[in-house]
Enzyme design. Structure first.
Site, PDB file in Angstrom:
ATOM      1  CD  GLN A 111      -2.819  -1.212   2.411  1.00 33.78           C
ATOM      2  OE1 GLN A 111      -2.633  -0.440   3.357  1.00 33.78           O
ATOM      3  NE2 GLN A 111      -3.734  -2.165   2.439  1.00 33.78           N
ATOM      4  CG  ASP A 143      -3.909  -9.727   3.184  1.00 27.78           C
ATOM      5  OD1 ASP A 143      -3.513  -9.044   4.140  1.00 27.78           O
ATOM      6  OD2 ASP A 143      -4.134  -9.250   2.054  1.00 27.78           O
TER       7      ASP A 143
HETATM    8  C1  S3P Z   1      -2.673  -4.672  -0.161  1.00 29.41           C
HETATM    9  C2  S3P Z   1      -1.520  -4.668   0.569  1.00 29.41           C
HETATM   10  C3  S3P Z   1      -1.379  -5.333   1.875  1.00 29.41           C
HETATM   11  C4  S3P Z   1      -2.538  -6.285   2.169  1.00 29.41           C
HETATM   12  C5  S3P Z   1      -3.856  -5.704   1.788  1.00 29.41           C
HETATM   13  C6  S3P Z   1      -3.888  -5.371   0.306  1.00 29.41           C
HETATM   14  C7  S3P Z   1      -2.697  -3.992  -1.466  1.00 29.41           C
HETATM   15  O1  S3P Z   1      -1.355  -4.342   2.895  1.00 29.41           O
HETATM   16  O2  S3P Z   1      -2.546  -6.648   3.527  1.00 29.41           O
HETATM   17  O3  S3P Z   1      -4.904  -6.622   2.069  1.00 29.41           O
HETATM   18  O4  S3P Z   1      -3.639  -4.217  -2.255  1.00 29.41           O
HETATM   19  O5  S3P Z   1      -1.751  -3.232  -1.751  1.00 29.41           O
HETATM   20  P1  S3P Z   1       0.008  -3.640   3.400  1.00 29.41           P
HETATM   21  O6  S3P Z   1       0.470  -2.712   2.352  1.00 29.41           O
HETATM   22  O7  S3P Z   1      -0.407  -2.926   4.664  1.00 29.41           O
HETATM   23  O8  S3P Z   1       0.956  -4.772   3.665  1.00 29.41           O
END
Ligand code: S3P
Length: 449
Positions: free
Chosen positions: A176, A326
């Site tokens: 993210q 996840d």
């Molecule tokens: C996601 C990144 C992950 C994941 C989330 C989806 C994404 O989060 O846990 O369900 O689509 O970029 P983090 O960036 O906090 O690891």
């Protein structure tokens, strides 16, 4: 939407063999990105297989608020008429991202380098989650953020008028954060460079290239170096969203722990930045056949034939964590039904997901009679073997879809039923979960039915 509605208590009971075909919905990460990149392209992007979970619907509403036209033609079949990089208008209302950390963090990134102001909020779970991890790098571009203490929502972002390109090393493994910086780099002159020490899901990189951005990736001793050239004209695409490996994990793991099961889960993404769970399950002795490997929507996919298996505990390599981040909740359920101990280290990021997932799983498993050990960064589950988990408890889900689905799967294989206090968050990522599981023969019911 942030109004977290009425709680839906649910119960899962010991089930006979699960049989049949489980067609899981579209990938959540790719669904968010197809709407966001579609909104930043010029012209009509067509999306098929879009996940119509609440998280993605909230992102669709947000893209409309920034000026894109987003239309549903039929189930999973959507169009986005984009306004182009730098074409966002200022929203008239607060942007409500509901339960979605991905939605809010990516959207903050893509508006932070336009001369507009937007205020973001979310549900009680999202309002607890840290936003500083995105607003820190966005400040380097020149954006300002004003939120609650600890960098919490509601929060207002004032976009940079003259954004400066940034070189940023992401301090935690987070797709993210990486994606927010890359999206901010789109409306910034020059080159934006993101360095990630550990590889995380690479959908943003793949899709940015697909939409015509100039983006290169180099593997260097300090990590993956991603270089994006700013201010491209993104070209609209036709995006076929593959099925979500994180959603597939629930029927797959259910079949592994319910005696006599034999199911087929078609078209599941096997992107190496997402498939750590499947590697781990195979190491635990899972009988999974990866049939018909092929490419769909730019992602490697396979059909998974999954049969009940006698499983053994393992130590999950820490470096695999990002590719299955996840999936630790459902893995800890599988671990409870395996012989021996499963050790999961290097997982402190789980503490800042939709809930503190280490705590939520630890408390629920203990209540079901499973011995666990935990520290800040680790969860250890002492397995009780197939059919060995007593169950007979209600787990708290803390507005977290994956905690709800994990405990419902446990209830299918434990001696006494397992309940969850609130299954309503399942609709954020897997709105057809109950019907799909019932179709396989799983006994999952709403308490008030
Ligand atoms: C996601 C990144 C992950 C994941 C989330 C989806 C994404 O989060 O846990 O369900 O689509 O970029 P983090 O960036 O906090 O690891």
């Amino acid at each position: 939407m942030s109004g977290h509605g009425t709680a839906i208590p649910m119960t899962a009971r010991k089930s006979g063999p699960l049989k049949g075909r489980a067609e899981v919905p579209g990938d959540k990460s790719i669904s968010h990105r197809s709407l966001i990149l579609g909104a930043m392209a010029v012209g009509e992007t067509k999306v098929t297989g879009l996940l119509e979970g609440q998280d993605v619907l909230d992102t669709a509403a947000a893209m409309r608020a920034f000026g894109a036209e987003v239309t549903q033609h039929g189930p999973g079949d959507w169009s986005v008429w984009g306004v182009g990089v730098g074409g966002f208008r200022e929203p008239e209302q607060v942007i409500d991202c509901g339960n979605s950390g991905t939605g809010v963090r990516l959207i903050m990134g893509c508006m932070a380098t336009s001369p507009i102001t937007a205020t973001f909020t979310g549900d009680a779970s999202l309002r607890k989650r840290p936003m500083g991890r995105v607003t820190d790098p966005l400040a380097l571009f020149g954006a300002q953020a004003y939120g609650r203490q600890g960098g919490r929502l509601p929060m207002t972002i004032i976009g940079a008028k003259d954004p400066m390109p940034v070189t940023y090393t992401v301090p935690m493994p987070s797709a993210q954060v990486k994606s927010a910086v890359l999206l901010a780099g789109l409306n910034t002159p020059g080159q934006t460079v993101v360095i990630e020490k550990e590889p995380t899901r690479d959908h943003s990189e793949r899709m940015l290239r697909g939409f015509g951005a100039d983006l290169t990736v180099e593997n260097a001793p300090e990590g993956r170096i991603i270089i994006l050239t700013g201010q491209p004209e993104l070209k609209p695409q036709t995006v076929a969203v593959p099925r979500d490996p994180s959603s597939a994990a629930f029927p797959v793991c259910a079949a592994l722990i319910v005696e006599g099961s034999d199911i087929l889960v078609p078209g599941v993404s096997q992107n190496p930045t997402r498939n750590g769970l499947y590697t781990t399950l195979v190491e635990m002795g899972a009988d999974i056949d990866f049939q018909n490997p092929r490419e769909e929507g730019g992602e490697p996919v396979a059909d998974l034939r999954v049969r009940f298996s006698s499983l053994k505990g393992i130590e999950v390599p820490e470096e695999r964590a990002a590719s299955m981040i996840d999936e630790y909740p459902i893995l800890s359920v599988v671990a409870a039904c395996a012989e021996g101990t499963t050790i999961m280290r290097g997982i402190k990021e789980l503490r800042v997901k939709e809930s503190d997932r280490i705590d939520a799983m630890a408390r629920g498993l203990e209540a079901c009679g499973v011995k666990i050990e935990e520290d800040e960064d680790t969860l250890i589950v002492h397995g009780m073997g197939a059919g060995g988990v007593p169950g007979g408890a209600t787990a708290k889900t803390h507005i977290d879809h994956r905690i709800a689905m994990s405990f419902l799967v446990l209830g299918l294989a434990s001696q006494k039923p397992v309940s969850v206090d609130d299954g309503s968050p399942i609709a954020t990522s897997f709105p057809v979960f109950e019907d799909l599981m019932a179709g396989l023969g799983a006994r999952i019911e709403r308490a008030n039915k």
